[in-house]
Design an enzyme around this catalytic site. Structure first.
Site, PDB file in Angstrom:
ATOM      1  N   TYR A   1       0.871  -1.179   0.000  1.00 42.21           N
ATOM      2  CA  TYR A   1       0.000   0.000   0.000  1.00 42.21           C
ATOM      3  C   TYR A   1       0.903   1.224   0.000  1.00 42.21           C
ATOM      4  CZ  TYR A   1      -3.434   3.412   1.711  1.00 42.21           C
ATOM      5  OH  TYR A   1      -4.251   4.506   1.863  1.00 42.21           O
TER       6      TYR A   1
ATOM      7  N   ASP B   1       9.305   2.856  -0.816  1.00 42.71           N
ATOM      8  CA  ASP B   1       8.327   3.502   0.058  1.00 42.71           C
ATOM      9  C   ASP B   1       8.706   3.144   1.497  1.00 42.71           C
ATOM     10  OD1 ASP B   1       6.208   4.146   1.679  1.00 42.71           O
ATOM     11  OD2 ASP B   1       4.662   3.430   0.314  1.00 42.71           O
TER      12      ASP B   1
ATOM     13  N   LYS C   1       5.167   9.386   8.510  1.00 44.76           N
ATOM     14  CA  LYS C   1       5.022   8.835   9.862  1.00 44.76           C
ATOM     15  C   LYS C   1       6.071   9.354  10.864  1.00 44.76           C
ATOM     16  CE  LYS C   1       2.386   4.871   8.228  1.00 44.76           C
ATOM     17  NZ  LYS C   1       0.985   4.978   8.581  1.00 44.76           N
TER      18      LYS C   1
HETATM   19  N1  HOZ Z   1      -3.476   3.210   6.141  1.00 41.42           N
HETATM   20  C1  HOZ Z   1      -3.123   3.225   7.508  1.00 41.42           C
HETATM   21  C2  HOZ Z   1      -2.531   1.950   7.959  1.00 41.42           C
HETATM   22  N2  HOZ Z   1      -1.590   1.349   7.108  1.00 41.42           N
HETATM   23  C3  HOZ Z   1      -4.307   3.545   8.381  1.00 41.42           C
HETATM   24  C4  HOZ Z   1      -4.370   4.973   8.644  1.00 41.42           C
HETATM   25  C5  HOZ Z   1      -5.386   5.368   9.701  1.00 41.42           C
HETATM   26  O1  HOZ Z   1      -6.492   4.873   9.699  1.00 41.42           O
HETATM   27  O2  HOZ Z   1      -5.057   6.216  10.519  1.00 41.42           O
END
Ligand code: HOZ
Length: 427
Positions: free
Chosen positions: A143, A238, A266
């Protein structure tokens, strides 16, 4: 089933699409209503009723120092007092770029964004603009945020909700993205032979974290570097999750591979919204204003995010030993959990990479998205509720990573193992 704060969610759903601002938070795949958070501190997170949980989500990775680290908190407060957004350059942007570039030398020039999605979206556009090619190669279950070109066979919420490809993405665009099994270098070799000079970039999570944790097999990333270099394809790492998670730098530092472009997010924002991309000077200079590939953002380089990130990175720079301890601590924690599962006779495959882990409810091995999907998600959901009821905050999806911070104590981890033993009795 865990008792939830139904009224909060009911109210939220009346004004927020789906009641949440990011899909996985809705707990759709585990059932029940999401718990609303009041605050967090150190390794703990507290719900609106005041119940305490040991937090293994850590805002999906950023809070490696634990919540409300005093130095980061103080920096944010001091910065806020001087103004929160200027839409003009500040010194902090240069300082954080210097720190990142020194820690990850492949990032010769850096551009800050406000999210990881913006970073990967820009990286793709940059790769297309720089190479003059249109196609992108990614891996199933990886992802890279929710930009159109990258939502093909994606992990995270897309995997959690079982959405194969999002409506709203023009098929002409989706057709420009090839997605292959993670860890399958032969498939990459074949695809490159087939698409050859049409491929602008290969983008990969060097350690996958969005189909649950899946480590790269020996020679997979080195193979990607070799193939991309040979065919004039840009290699994009990534490292939004992995950047500064295992060491002061990227995972690329640990394996000695230099991608052409790296995306971060992050941890480098210390808990504030942030993203960054960086790479070879010549490539990065294709971005406007030096080049024609356009990218911009009113809140890019936002002073709060820059200073929170700077404070976080300054602290992390001094923590080489803490990173090692975190690795050891997580290894013991996962071993202890494995023993509990084995004693209960419940098959589990725990994939751990340093301070990231996923308990897949199956015998394993899990090395790609197809094998990850063999997990018993119903059993995972019951386990999730058993744990949250006992004060353990895990990701509400089989296809996400759990994280441990420097603030987690041995007592936190022992308590979690005990909770696990109890939860398994009632599965
Ligand atoms: N896409 C995020 C985890 N891989 C989740 C982000 C969120 O819901 O804060």
């Amino acid at each position: 089933m865990t008792e939830n704060k139904t009224n909060y969610f009911t109210e939220a759903r009346q004004v927020i699409a789906g009641g949440v601002n990011s899909p996985v938070r809705a707990w759709q795949s585990v059932g029940g209503n999401p718990i609303f958070v009041s605050h967090a501190r150190g390794s703990k997170i507290y719900d609106v009723a005041g119940k305490e949980y040991i937090d293994f989500v850590l805002s999906w990775g950023p809070m490696i120092l634990g919540h409300v680290d005093p130095y980061v908190h103080d920096t944010i407060c001091r910065t806020a007092g001087r103004g929160t957004s200027f839409g003009a350059p500040t010194e902090a942007e240069t300082r954080i770029a210097q720190l990142i570039s020194a820690a990850i030398p492949s990032m010769e020039l850096v551009r800050m964004t406000s999210s990881g999605t913006e970073a990967t979206m820009t990286a793709i556009r940059l790769a297309r603009g720089y190479t003059g090619r249109n196609m992108i190669l990614k891996f199933d279950g990886c992802y890279h945020g929710h930009a159109d070109s990258l939502l093909v066979k994606a992990g995270s919420g897309v995997a959690t909700l079982g959405i194969p490809g999002s409506p709203g993405i023009p098929s002409l665009l989706a057709e420009m993205t090839v997605s292959l099994p993670y860890n399958d270098i032969n498939a990459v070799q074949k695809a490159v032979e087939h698409y050859g000079s049409q491929l602008a970039a290969i983008i990969v999570e060097p350690v996958a974290g969005n189909m649950g944790v899946v480590a790269p097999q020996k020679d997979f990333l080195a193979g990607l570097r070799k193939i991309t270099a040979k065919h004039g394809i840009l290699l994009i790492f990534d490292e939004v999750i992995t950047g500064f998670r295992f060491t002061f730098g990227g995972y690329q530092n640990m394996i000695g591979i230099k991608p052409d472009i790296t995306c971060l997010g992050k941890i480098i924002g210390g808990g504030l919204p942030v993203g960054a991309l960086g790479g070879k000077k010549e490539i990065m200079e294709s971005l406007a204003p030096t080049g024609g590939v356009y990218q911009a953002g009113t809140l890019s380089g936002n002073p709060l995010a820059m200073n929170a990130g700077l404070a976080t990175l300054e602290l992390l720079k001094t923590k080489a030993d803490s990173y090692k301890e975190l690795d050891t601590k997580t290894a013991k924690f996962c071993r202890d959990c494995e023993k509990i599962f084995s004693a209960a006779g419940i098959p589990v495959c725990i994939n751990r990479f340093h301070s990231m882990f996923t308990l897949f409810f199956q015998t394993g091995p899990v090395h790609d998205f197809v094998s990850a999907q063999k997990s018993d998600t119903g059993l995972f959901a019951r386990f999730f509720h058993g744990m949250i009821g006992r004060g353990i905050w895990l990701p509400p999806s089989q296809f996400e990573a759990g994280f441990i911070s420097f603030a987690h104590t041995d007592a936190d981890l022992d308590f979690t193992v005990q909770a696990c033993a109890e939860a398994l009795k009632s599965l």
